[in-house]
Design an enzyme around this catalytic site. Structure first.
Site, PDB file in Angstrom:
ATOM      1  N   ASP A   1     -10.352  -3.928  -4.882  1.00 28.14           N
ATOM      2  CA  ASP A   1      -9.670  -3.053  -3.920  1.00 28.14           C
ATOM      3  C   ASP A   1     -10.302  -1.666  -3.992  1.00 28.14           C
ATOM      4  OD1 ASP A   1      -7.910  -1.436  -2.499  1.00 28.14           O
ATOM      5  OD2 ASP A   1      -6.144  -2.567  -3.110  1.00 28.14           O
TER       6      ASP A   1
ATOM      7  N   HIS B   1      -8.357  -4.694  -0.394  1.00 22.99           N
ATOM      8  CA  HIS B   1      -7.064  -4.060  -0.136  1.00 22.99           C
ATOM      9  C   HIS B   1      -6.139  -4.929   0.730  1.00 22.99           C
ATOM     10  CE1 HIS B   1      -4.445  -0.664  -0.421  1.00 22.99           C
ATOM     11  NE2 HIS B   1      -4.345  -0.552   0.895  1.00 22.99           N
TER      12      HIS B   1
ATOM     13  N   SER C   1       0.829  -1.201   0.000  1.00 21.48           N
ATOM     14  CA  SER C   1       0.000   0.000   0.000  1.00 21.48           C
ATOM     15  C   SER C   1       0.874   1.268   0.000  1.00 21.48           C
ATOM     16  CB  SER C   1      -0.964  -0.075   1.193  1.00 21.48           C
ATOM     17  OG  SER C   1      -1.939   0.912   1.117  1.00 21.48           O
TER      18      SER C   1
HETATM   19  C1  MLT Z   1      -1.302   5.951  -0.216  1.00 19.97           C
HETATM   20  O1  MLT Z   1      -1.678   6.900   0.429  1.00 19.97           O
HETATM   21  O2  MLT Z   1      -0.112   5.689  -0.444  1.00 19.97           O
HETATM   22  C2  MLT Z   1      -2.365   5.057  -0.746  1.00 19.97           C
HETATM   23  O3  MLT Z   1      -3.573   5.728  -0.801  1.00 19.97           O
HETATM   24  C3  MLT Z   1      -2.505   3.829   0.054  1.00 19.97           C
HETATM   25  C4  MLT Z   1      -2.766   4.097   1.509  1.00 19.97           C
HETATM   26  O4  MLT Z   1      -3.929   4.251   1.888  1.00 19.97           O
HETATM   27  O5  MLT Z   1      -1.835   4.161   2.240  1.00 19.97           O
END
Ligand code: MLT
Length: 210
Positions: free
Chosen positions: A157, A188, A107
């Site tokens: 996701d 996710h 992520s």
């Molecule tokens: C990010 O902020 O890098 C992406 O949206 C994934 C997350 O929620 O961390």
């Protein structure tokens, strides 16, 4: 002097001829989160696991965002450069080969790993990106010819939508990376099957960084 910019863990390798896994957690995670995942993916490999230095409502991340999926691009640049320095300092301090660093990110951690590929090609020998999207568009085309990249994504996701992961795949392929994109039907969260697929992918490429 130990590399001090990032709170981190370093677990030395059990066998000298192996990759150094750079473990990069998701939003709200920390340096302990992915240690087990790293061992499951490549048993015996060295593990370097820094905690993201940006806090969003108390949750560690690797760069600032303005809202979900909308990133502060100046911060992405700055934090990516910081992470490159950290990896270089860590390689001198812990005495590992900087040519053998393989990122494993989930992520937000996968997004900063993608940013390292796009802004600082040459730092990562390979990358495993779980649930990632394009973090930033590079000004200059990065030389990624042949760099192995595994992407794991979920068809359902809600945070990183399939088309956002596809966009990252296309960008990496455009710059020459050798991308394997593994899809699961889930959301996710990390699934057992995508971890297995990534472990096999890493095993098959072992000779490329040993
Ligand atoms: C990010 O902020 O890098 C992406 O949206 C994934 C997350 O929620 O961390």
């Amino acid at each position: 002097m130990p590399p001090s910019e990032f709170i981190h863990r370093y677990i030395p390798p059990q066998n000298e001829d192996t990759a150094i896994l750079l473990l990069l957690h998701g939003t709200g995670g920390n340096e302990d989160d992915l240690l087990g995942l790293g061992e499951a993916l490549l048993p015996g490999a060295a593990r370097l696991s820094p905690r993201g230095r940006v806090l969003e409502n108390g949750m560690p991340r690797y760069f600032r965002r303005l809202s979900e999926g909308v990133f502060d691009l100046e911060d992405v640049r700055r934090r990516s450069a910081e992470l490159v320095r950290f990896v270089s300092d860590a390689s001198a301090h812990y005495q590992f080969n900087p040519q053998r660093v393989v990122a494993v990110g989930y992520s937000n951690g996968a997004n900063i790993a993608a940013s390292l590929l796009l802004l600082h090609p040459g730092v990562l020998a390979a990358a495993v990106l779980f649930h990632s999207m394009v973090p930033i568009l590079p000004d200059d085309p990065p030389a990624l010819t042949g760099v192995p990249v595994f992407m794991g994504s979920g068809r359902n996701d809600p945070i990183i939508r399939p088309e956002q992961s596809e966009e990252l795949e296309q960008l990496l392929v455009k710059y020459g990376a050798a991308v394997t994109h593994h899809w699961e039907s889930g959301g996710h969260g990390l699934s057992r099957l995508e971890i297995q697929a990534a472990a096999e992918w890493l095993r098959d490429r072992r000779s490329e960084w040993t």
